[in-house]
Design an enzyme around this catalytic site. Structure first.
Site, PDB file in Angstrom:
ATOM      1  N   GLY A 284       0.829  -1.207   0.000  1.00  0.00           N
ATOM      2  CA  GLY A 284       0.000   0.000   0.000  1.00  0.00           C
ATOM      3  C   GLY A 284       0.856   1.245   0.000  1.00  0.00           C
ATOM      4  O   GLY A 284       2.046   1.195  -0.291  1.00  0.00           O
ATOM      5  N   ASN A 285       0.265   2.386   0.283  1.00  0.00           N
ATOM      6  CA  ASN A 285       1.034   3.626   0.401  1.00  0.00           C
ATOM      7  C   ASN A 285       0.364   4.564   1.404  1.00  0.00           C
ATOM      8  O   ASN A 285      -0.700   4.262   1.933  1.00  0.00           O
ATOM      9  CB  ASN A 285       1.220   4.285  -0.971  1.00  0.00           C
ATOM     10  N   HIS A 286       1.011   5.723   1.641  1.00  0.00           N
ATOM     11  CA  HIS A 286       0.584   6.614   2.725  1.00  0.00           C
ATOM     12  C   HIS A 286      -0.566   7.552   2.376  1.00  0.00           C
ATOM     13  O   HIS A 286      -0.922   8.393   3.180  1.00  0.00           O
ATOM     14  CB  HIS A 286       1.767   7.478   3.180  1.00  0.00           C
TER      15      HIS A 286
END
Ligand code: CTP
Length: 397
Positions: free
Chosen positions: A209-211
């Protein structure tokens, strides 16, 4: 646009009075009609001759015309105006407005005003921070006056910036946005927005995933809704609190593929789309059916590229549809952003800066540059809500 809007511009005795000229030009360029009312102190900083030349109207400053003794009616001005804007507004004028001290034409006009009132304070840091000024601001706000925050502009990070009058372009934007919301001027638009991260499954418990928090996308959705547009929000996994609205429809997705499917399904019925999601560029080639056990000294994960949703939507785009993308670059930012603009067939791209403090993921502020085929507009650091309003204003200008 401020087409046909009649604006009473109050000018007071601040060093920022010179910016009133730029402000008048800005308002007139956007289609407004401007009538200046100036205080006696204001005239010490800028001459009525300059102002009347710009507005093509005599400047009002006394209760009576010195030429022929005719009465200037503040009551008529109060009825004529679609908005009153006081810029720059000194601490003294703020105080007089809050307490009804009607000792000049500007304050009597304010007290007779039937239209909404906007105030752009301009003073030094200590005066702005003083409890008297802050109390007066609160009083005025409680009566429905809109305060256009000073110093959120270019110098926001430095102390001497606070109290400095907001830039003319931003003041005009705030006015424009107020009218746009009141008039629901986007009520015929159906805007598709992708937002948040995507999660790419590795096994039943893990993902890549990412932020991205989805905050910028949600701010865009809200800005569209406030102007009357219907919004299709395609949202990756986030923990955002979303206020329901009859104008908002949310499709929750998890992976880049799910986001692709939703976007390509919903785009044909949209009048515009904003691709704000931080989509994973790669996804695991195989998703393990069972939790992967810890075995051996290393683990190699094979990834395949995901589909570029913005580019796919760009290919489907009809002439009358508008498409806006985002770009996050760390080097040669402008060049890369412009390349993405044309490669993905976008009408506009919003270039995010990661270098600037207060910009990017998980914060409530952002600093961006809006790029179209014919213009590059850097915006100062501002709240994500204001960034969203600026993006929407430019996209639908
Ligand atoms: N985007 C998309 N689908 C993808 C990747 C990106 O819709 N699979 C969209 C983003 O929402 C954004 C724009 O494309 O509006 C640019 O995203 P960015 O990650 O900056 O660009 P990439 O095309 O992925 O290029 P690179 O990572 O090489 O900079």
């Amino acid at each position: 646009m401020l087409k046909g809007k009649k604006i009473v511009l109050g000018i007071t005795g601040s060093i920022a009075a010179y910016k009133a000229c730029l402000l008048i030009r800005c308002l007139i360029k956007r289609g407004a009609e401007v009538q200046v009312v100036i205080t006696p102190a204001g005239k010490e900083f800028i001459t009525p001759v300059t102002l009347s030349a710009l507005t093509q109207k005599p400047v009002v400053s006394e209760f009576f015309s010195q030429k022929d003794g005719s009465w200037h009616s503040h009551v008529d001005l109060g009825l004529w105006a679609d908005a009153m804007l006081i810029a720059p507004c000194t601490a003294s004028t703020l105080g007089k407005m809050a307490h009804g001290i009607a000792d000049n034409m500007l304050i009597t006009t304010y007290l007779s005003m039937k239209a909404p009132v906007f105030v752009a304070p301009a003073m030094d840091l200590d005066m702005y921070a003083h409890a008297s000024t802050q109390d007066n601001i609160k009083l005025l706000q409680s009566r429905g006056v809109t305060i256009i925050e000073p110093g959120t502009g270019f110098l926001a990070s430095t102390l001497e910036g606070k109290g400095r009058m907001q830039e003319p372009e931003q003041i005009a934007n705030e006015l424009e946005n107020w009218f746009a919301q009141r008039d629901g001027d986007l009520k015929n638009q159906r805007v598709m927005i992708t937002a948040g991260p995507t999660f790419e499954k590795i096994d039943p418990v893990r993902f890549i995933g990412n932020h991205s928090s989805g905050k910028m996308g949600l701010a865009l959705a809200q800005a569209c809704i406030r102007r009357g547009a219907r919004v299709e929000l395609i949202l990756g996994p986030t923990s955002l609190d979303i206020t329901p609205s009859p104008l908002l429809h949310v499709t929750n997705v998890e992976s880049a593929q799910e986001m692709y499917d939703a976007a390509t399904r919903l785009f044909p019925d949209s009048t515009a789309a904003i691709m704000c999601a931080a989509v994973a560029d790669f996804t695991p080639a195989d998703v393990a059916e069972e939790k992967i056990k810890r075995e051996g000294n290393q683990m190699i994960l094979h990834l395949n590229p995901t589909r570029d949703i913005a580019a796919a939507v760009g290919k489907m785009k009809r002439n009358e549809q508008k498409l806006c993308g985002f770009a996050l670059e760390t080097h040669n930012a402008l060049e890369h952003a412009k390349e993405k603009l044309s490669r993905k067939n976008l009408d506009m791209i919003v270039l995010n800066s990661l270098q600037d403090k207060g910009a990017g993921f998980r914060v409530d502020t952002n600093k961006v540059t809006l790029i179209t085929a014919s213009s590059t507009t850097p915006l100062p650091l501002m709240s994500k809500q204001e960034v969203a309003e600026n993006i929407i204003a430019k996209l639908f200008a």
